[in-house]
Design a protein around this motif. Structure first.
Motif, PDB file in Angstrom:
ATOM      1  N   GLY A 115      57.986 -27.296 -12.179  1.00  0.00           N
ATOM      2  CA  GLY A 115      58.951 -27.733 -13.188  1.00  0.00           C
ATOM      3  C   GLY A 115      58.356 -27.626 -14.576  1.00  0.00           C
ATOM      4  O   GLY A 115      57.423 -26.858 -14.809  1.00  0.00           O
ATOM      5  N   ARG A 116      58.898 -28.433 -15.485  1.00  0.00           N
ATOM      6  CA  ARG A 116      58.426 -28.470 -16.874  1.00  0.00           C
ATOM      7  C   ARG A 116      58.145 -29.917 -17.265  1.00  0.00           C
ATOM      8  O   ARG A 116      58.799 -30.833 -16.789  1.00  0.00           O
ATOM      9  N   VAL A 117      57.191 -30.093 -18.160  1.00  0.00           N
ATOM     10  CA  VAL A 117      56.860 -31.438 -18.647  1.00  0.00           C
ATOM     11  C   VAL A 117      58.005 -31.911 -19.534  1.00  0.00           C
ATOM     12  O   VAL A 117      58.354 -31.259 -20.517  1.00  0.00           O
ATOM     13  N   ARG A 118      58.610 -33.023 -19.163  1.00  0.00           N
ATOM     14  CA  ARG A 118      59.701 -33.601 -19.953  1.00  0.00           C
ATOM     15  C   ARG A 118      59.209 -34.742 -20.829  1.00  0.00           C
ATOM     16  O   ARG A 118      59.706 -34.952 -21.930  1.00  0.00           O
ATOM     17  N   ALA A 119      58.211 -35.484 -20.348  1.00  0.00           N
ATOM     18  CA  ALA A 119      57.725 -36.646 -21.105  1.00  0.00           C
ATOM     19  C   ALA A 119      56.310 -36.973 -20.661  1.00  0.00           C
ATOM     20  O   ALA A 119      55.865 -36.543 -19.601  1.00  0.00           O
ATOM     21  N   ILE A 120      55.627 -37.739 -21.490  1.00  0.00           N
ATOM     22  CA  ILE A 120      54.306 -38.263 -21.159  1.00  0.00           C
ATOM     23  C   ILE A 120      54.362 -39.767 -21.389  1.00  0.00           C
ATOM     24  O   ILE A 120      54.802 -40.218 -22.443  1.00  0.00           O
ATOM     25  N   PHE A 121      53.944 -40.513 -20.376  1.00  0.00           N
ATOM     26  CA  PHE A 121      53.961 -41.968 -20.460  1.00  0.00           C
ATOM     27  C   PHE A 121      52.534 -42.485 -20.423  1.00  0.00           C
ATOM     28  O   PHE A 121      51.674 -41.914 -19.758  1.00  0.00           O
ATOM     29  N   ASP A 122      52.304 -43.589 -21.115  1.00  0.00           N
ATOM     30  CA  ASP A 122      51.019 -44.269 -21.041  1.00  0.00           C
ATOM     31  C   ASP A 122      51.307 -45.758 -20.944  1.00  0.00           C
ATOM     32  O   ASP A 122      51.693 -46.388 -21.919  1.00  0.00           O
ATOM     33  N   HIS A 123      51.134 -46.291 -19.744  1.00  0.00           N
ATOM     34  CA  HIS A 123      51.383 -47.712 -19.510  1.00  0.00           C
ATOM     35  C   HIS A 123      50.083 -48.498 -19.448  1.00  0.00           C
ATOM     36  O   HIS A 123      50.048 -49.589 -18.903  1.00  0.00           O
ATOM     37  N   GLY A 124      49.015 -47.914 -19.986  1.00  0.00           N
ATOM     38  CA  GLY A 124      47.754 -48.624 -20.075  1.00  0.00           C
ATOM     39  C   GLY A 124      46.669 -48.122 -19.139  1.00  0.00           C
ATOM     40  O   GLY A 124      45.505 -48.376 -19.362  1.00  0.00           O
ATOM     41  N   ALA A 125      47.034 -47.427 -18.084  1.00  0.00           N
ATOM     42  CA  ALA A 125      46.024 -46.960 -17.131  1.00  0.00           C
ATOM     43  C   ALA A 125      45.784 -45.456 -17.253  1.00  0.00           C
ATOM     44  O   ALA A 125      45.172 -44.856 -16.386  1.00  0.00           O
ATOM     45  N   GLY A 126      46.279 -44.844 -18.296  1.00  0.00           N
ATOM     46  CA  GLY A 126      46.112 -43.405 -18.487  1.00  0.00           C
ATOM     47  C   GLY A 126      47.453 -42.715 -18.571  1.00  0.00           C
ATOM     48  O   GLY A 126      48.485 -43.262 -18.171  1.00  0.00           O
ATOM     49  N   ASP A 127      47.437 -41.506 -19.085  1.00  0.00           N
ATOM     50  CA  ASP A 127      48.676 -40.760 -19.266  1.00  0.00           C
ATOM     51  C   ASP A 127      49.246 -40.280 -17.935  1.00  0.00           C
ATOM     52  O   ASP A 127      48.512 -39.909 -17.017  1.00  0.00           O
TER      53      ASP A 127
END
Length: 166
Positions: A115-127
């Motif tokens: 697929g394709r990268v739609r978003a990057i999240f960082d909830h504190g434990a890494g991307d």
């Protein structure tokens, strides 16, 4: 890359009664947000010079050019702030701006498109990379073990997703 500006922060609301704002910085070093020259709104219609005043709960206190009252500051709540790409420091080879990863094709080690990268999240434990392929959504830890190759020139990421328990 595709973008000539990078989102470096957002206005979280008014702080005090004299036009100061609560600023949320998306920079690795939060105070760096004031060093990128004038910052622009996403639509490019307004720019602000920023003078940081103090740390505040949930961000930084700041004065923005052209913002003199609490009402002016409150009206900017939720506004994102963008810096010209050329104002940002260059990164080492193994670091990336999130904006550079959005939209990249993701393939497995055998070349199968995931697929394709739609978003990057960082909830504190890494991307975490959110990869969308058709109806499937993969959430991949952005670690060297799972994502061994990022090729910005080819606009492609090679990922070796962990085995699924399905």
């Amino acid at each position: 890359m595709a973008q000539d500006r990078i989102c470096v922060g957002a206005i979280a609301g008014a702080f005090g009664v004299r036009g100061e704002v609560r600023l949320k910085s998306f920079c690795a070093e939060p105070a760096d947000i004031s060093g990128y020259g004038p910052l622009w709104t996403e639509d490019g219609k307004r720019s602000f010079t920023i003078r940081l005043t103090r740390p505040v709960t949930g961000g930084l206190g700041a004065r923005l050019s052209g913002v003199a009252t609490r009402e002016d500051a409150e009206a900017l709540r939720g506004t994102t702030l963008w810096a010209p790409r050329e104002a940002l420091p260059s990164l080492p080879d193994d670091e990336f701006y999130h904006a550079d990863l959005i939209g990249l094709e993701v393939v497995d080690p055998g070349g199968q498109v995931l697929g394709r990268v739609r978003a990057i999240f960082d909830h504190g434990a890494g991307d975490i990379l959110e990869v969308v392929g058709g109806k499937d959504i993969l959430l991949l830890p952005f670690t060297r073990a799972v994502v061994p190759t990022v090729d910005l020139g080819a606009r492609r990421i090679v990922a070796d997703p962990p085995a699924s328990d399905e």
